[in-house]
Design an enzyme around this catalytic site. Sequence first.
Site, mmCIF file in Angstrom:
data_model
loop_
_atom_site.group_PDB
_atom_site.id
_atom_site.type_symbol
_atom_site.label_atom_id
_atom_site.label_comp_id
_atom_site.label_asym_id
_atom_site.label_seq_id
_atom_site.Cartn_x
_atom_site.Cartn_y
_atom_site.Cartn_z
ATOM 1 N N GLY A 9 0.792 -1.222 0.000
ATOM 2 C CA GLY A 9 0.000 0.000 0.000
ATOM 3 C C GLY A 9 0.823 1.269 0.000
ATOM 4 O O GLY A 9 0.269 2.361 -0.116
ATOM 5 N N SER A 10 2.141 1.158 0.097
ATOM 6 C CA SER A 10 3.001 2.332 0.113
ATOM 7 C C SER A 10 3.578 2.588 -1.278
ATOM 8 O O SER A 10 4.303 1.740 -1.813
ATOM 9 C CB SER A 10 4.158 2.118 1.092
ATOM 10 O OG SER A 10 5.178 3.067 0.868
ATOM 11 N N PRO A 11 3.303 3.763 -1.860
ATOM 12 C CA PRO A 11 3.870 4.046 -3.185
ATOM 13 C C PRO A 11 5.385 4.189 -3.146
ATOM 14 O O PRO A 11 6.060 3.837 -4.113
ATOM 15 C CB PRO A 11 3.195 5.362 -3.602
ATOM 16 C CG PRO A 11 2.741 5.998 -2.336
ATOM 17 C CD PRO A 11 2.450 4.871 -1.393
#
Length: 194
Positions: free
Chosen positions: A12-14
């Site tokens: 979920g972390s770009p």
Amino acid sequence: MSKTVEFIFDVGSPTAYLAWTQLEAMCDRTGAELQLTPVLLGGIFKATGNNPPGAVPAKGMYMMRDLARYAQRYQVSLNMNPHFPVNTLMPMRIVTAAIGTPELNAVVKALYDAMWKSPCKLSETEELTRVLSEAGLDAEHWLSRAADESVKDTLKANTEAAVKRGVFGAPTLFVGNEMFFGQDRLDFVEEALA
């Protein structure tokens, strides 16, 4: 003995996605081994009192521009997920279940692509099934494995252990006991591996 770079991440972390796109080549250049450690970023934020960058509007706007700069520098696609933030509990359980299997890289790639290249709502079982199936993976198998109590316990333990080591966000990388936070610190990681 070759060095190891440990990649502590949540799909979920770009910024973790951007780091991940560079790690294979870095490991090839340095002869290092890549160790993936899935965690729940939300759990880390809660345990450490940290907040996502978007919680500060000006910082969030800056981060969007910075992500685009790094995607261009790394020559990779990055399309902001319209469902962001996405609850990544199930995707990260799937990654946890895949650790130590020959399909690990394919699972991680499929989930990262679905989050940041062709964005979809990965918190939905139907979307996870579609994404895994389109990647040639047995979606039913991975969803079943993700529901296993040992997998749930492992993901929780990974998250708690990361916090105890000083992790406060993702990506976090370790070379030995040296911690590096953020995809913009990869040059320091590579120097530590060289």
